[in-house]
Structure formats: structure tokens, C-alpha cells
Design a protein around this motif. Structure first.
Motif, mmCIF file in Angstrom:
data_model
loop_
_atom_site.group_PDB
_atom_site.id
_atom_site.type_symbol
_atom_site.label_atom_id
_atom_site.label_comp_id
_atom_site.label_asym_id
_atom_site.label_seq_id
_atom_site.Cartn_x
_atom_site.Cartn_y
_atom_site.Cartn_z
ATOM 1 N N UNK A 138 -5.590 3.015 -4.170
ATOM 2 C CA UNK A 138 -5.686 1.601 -3.768
ATOM 3 C C UNK A 138 -6.523 0.818 -4.775
ATOM 4 N N UNK A 139 -7.614 1.417 -5.230
ATOM 5 C CA UNK A 139 -8.487 0.747 -6.204
ATOM 6 C C UNK A 139 -7.776 0.507 -7.542
ATOM 7 N N UNK A 140 -6.748 1.306 -7.832
ATOM 8 C CA UNK A 140 -5.980 1.084 -9.056
ATOM 9 C C UNK A 140 -5.339 -0.299 -9.039
ATOM 10 N N UNK A 141 -5.091 -0.824 -7.854
ATOM 11 C CA UNK A 141 -4.468 -2.151 -7.712
ATOM 12 C C UNK A 141 -5.509 -3.253 -7.500
ATOM 13 N N UNK A 142 -6.525 -2.985 -6.675
ATOM 14 C CA UNK A 142 -7.460 -4.052 -6.297
ATOM 15 C C UNK A 142 -8.730 -4.074 -7.144
ATOM 16 N N UNK A 143 -8.872 -3.126 -8.060
ATOM 17 C CA UNK A 143 -10.065 -3.087 -8.887
ATOM 18 C C UNK A 143 -11.141 -2.217 -8.250
ATOM 19 N N UNK A 144 -12.369 -2.407 -8.645
ATOM 20 C CA UNK A 144 -13.441 -1.498 -8.220
ATOM 21 C C UNK A 144 -13.920 -1.709 -6.785
ATOM 22 N N UNK A 145 -13.173 -2.452 -6.017
ATOM 23 C CA UNK A 145 -13.612 -2.835 -4.674
ATOM 24 C C UNK A 145 -13.246 -1.771 -3.650
ATOM 25 N N UNK A 146 -14.170 -1.462 -2.760
ATOM 26 C CA UNK A 146 -13.976 -0.419 -1.756
ATOM 27 C C UNK A 146 -13.105 -0.893 -0.601
ATOM 28 N N UNK A 147 -11.970 -0.223 -0.381
ATOM 29 C CA UNK A 147 -11.207 -0.486 0.844
ATOM 30 C C UNK A 147 -11.845 0.301 1.988
ATOM 31 N N UNK A 148 -11.399 0.060 3.186
ATOM 32 C CA UNK A 148 -11.814 0.852 4.340
ATOM 33 C C UNK A 148 -10.603 1.626 4.842
ATOM 34 N N UNK A 149 -10.812 2.878 5.140
ATOM 35 C CA UNK A 149 -9.771 3.693 5.744
ATOM 36 C C UNK A 149 -10.198 3.997 7.165
ATOM 37 N N UNK A 150 -9.315 3.720 8.104
ATOM 38 C CA UNK A 150 -9.601 3.975 9.516
ATOM 39 C C UNK A 150 -8.691 5.104 9.979
ATOM 40 N N UNK B 231 0.811 -1.212 0.000
ATOM 41 C CA UNK B 231 0.000 0.000 0.000
ATOM 42 C C UNK B 231 0.848 1.267 0.000
ATOM 43 N N UNK B 232 1.937 1.285 0.751
ATOM 44 C CA UNK B 232 2.779 2.494 0.750
ATOM 45 C C UNK B 232 3.300 2.820 -0.649
ATOM 46 N N UNK B 233 3.683 1.800 -1.402
ATOM 47 C CA UNK B 233 4.160 2.029 -2.763
ATOM 48 C C UNK B 233 3.009 2.484 -3.669
ATOM 49 N N UNK B 234 1.827 1.889 -3.508
ATOM 50 C CA UNK B 234 0.661 2.320 -4.285
ATOM 51 C C UNK B 234 0.388 3.804 -4.065
ATOM 52 N N UNK B 235 0.402 4.201 -2.808
ATOM 53 C CA UNK B 235 0.144 5.601 -2.488
ATOM 54 C C UNK B 235 1.254 6.509 -3.027
ATOM 55 N N UNK B 236 2.484 6.067 -2.863
ATOM 56 C CA UNK B 236 3.612 6.857 -3.368
ATOM 57 C C UNK B 236 3.525 7.043 -4.886
ATOM 58 N N UNK B 237 3.147 5.992 -5.603
ATOM 59 C CA UNK B 237 2.994 6.082 -7.064
ATOM 60 C C UNK B 237 1.916 7.089 -7.460
ATOM 61 N N UNK B 238 0.984 7.342 -6.553
ATOM 62 C CA UNK B 238 -0.076 8.327 -6.800
ATOM 63 C C UNK B 238 0.293 9.701 -6.226
ATOM 64 N N UNK B 239 1.553 9.861 -5.780
ATOM 65 C CA UNK B 239 2.005 11.137 -5.232
ATOM 66 C C UNK B 239 1.559 11.385 -3.805
#
Length: 161
Positions: free
Chosen positions: A106-118, A80-88
Motif C-alpha cells: 500500500x505504501x508503494x502507492x501512497x508514499x511513506x504514510x502508514x495505513x491502518x489494517x483492521x 487496493x486489491x490491484x496494489x496487493x495483487x501487484x505485490x503477489x
């Protein structure tokens, strides 16, 4: 008859119970990849809680060691840290990010599925504490987590360093 009963008690255990001894070989990796954010001395209790809350739901497919191995695998493949970094999006004490930008990265990697942010909100700041992604009971396919536990939605979010 007493001998048979005694043997049965010794030869079986409760598969739902957390046994720290079953993850001994994973301990070092768990301390790196899945530590308790409230302090390392609480790791065993944290892992026990994770097993009780999530791992026991997949007992028909995974034993305790397999469950924790899979969790490490998923975390490292997702990165996830790399995914976020790639998005700036980078950890920073003074910069905030839009909720939707974090979710979209995050969805760019996992598809249209909703993650949860806490998030936690000390001193009126919204700090990202945890990103949760959900998978099917085989641990193979991402699924939507839903918004039930999204505590960051609609906010500008700090990602702590």
C-alpha cells in the motif's frame, strides 16, 4: 414574526445530519464501492455512521454528496486489491501474508504514510477486514493514520476471498 421564524426553520437544515436523500444519485456506486460488509440491508446505517464519524469533520470543505463522491473517487484511484495483487498478495482461504508485506504494498502507492489494517480473529485466524488510508481534510494528500487502530500488526494475515 412567526412567519419569519417559520421560514427560517423550513429554509435551513442541520449540515451535520445525515440525509439519505442527498446521496440518492450515488447509491448504486456506493453499494458497489463502499458497502456495509455486514449486509446490504444495513448500508444506510453504515453510511450514516461514516458521515457522522468522518464526513462531518470536513464540513468546512465538503457537503455530504461531495464527501461520498470523494470517497468513491479515492477508493477507485487507490485500487487496493490491484496494489496487493501487484505485490503477489491475493485473497485466498489457505495462504497467509505478513502484515508488513501488505503495508509495504500500500505504501508503494501512497508514499511513506502508514495505513491502518483492521482484522478480525475468528477461530484463531487473523482475517483482514478493512484497509484504511488517511488523507488531509481536503481529501487531497495522504497522511499517516498511526497505529492506534491497527489490529493486524505482527500477525500472519488471511485475506478472505
Amino acid at each position: 414574526m412567526a412567519t419569519i421564524l417559520s421560514a427560517a426553520i423550513w429554509s435551513t437544515d442541520n449540515p451535520k445530519k445525515f440525509y439519505n436523500s442527498r446521496i440518492t444519485n450515488l447509491r448504486g456506486q456506493l453499494e458497489i464501492d463502499w458497502p456495509n460488509l455486514n449486509g446490504q440491508s444495513l448500508n444506510d446505517k453504515f453510511w450514516e455512521d461514516e458521515w457522522n464519524k468522518h464526513g462531518t469533520c470536513s464540513l468546512n470543505k465538503f457537503q455530504q454528496f461531495q464527501y461520498f463522491s470523494l470517497a468513491i473517487d479515492i477508493k477507485n484511484k487507490l485500487d487496493i486489491l490491484r496494489l496487493l495483487e501487484n505485490a503477489g498478495i491475493r485473497p485466498n482461504a489457505t495462504v497467509t501474508y505478513n502484515y508488513i508485506d501488505i503495508v509495504d504494498a500500500i505504501k508503494a502507492k501512497i508514499g511513506p504514510f502508514e495505513p491502518q489494517l483492521h482484522c478480525v480473529m475468528p477461530h484463531n485466524n487473523v482475517l483482514l477486514l478493512e484497509v484504511r488510508v488517511c488523507l488531509d481534510d481536503k481529501g487531497a494528500t495522504y497522511i499517516s493514520c498511526g497505529n492506534r487502530y491497527n489490529s493486524c500488526q505482527g500477525n500472519r494475515i488471511y485475506i478472505p476471498e
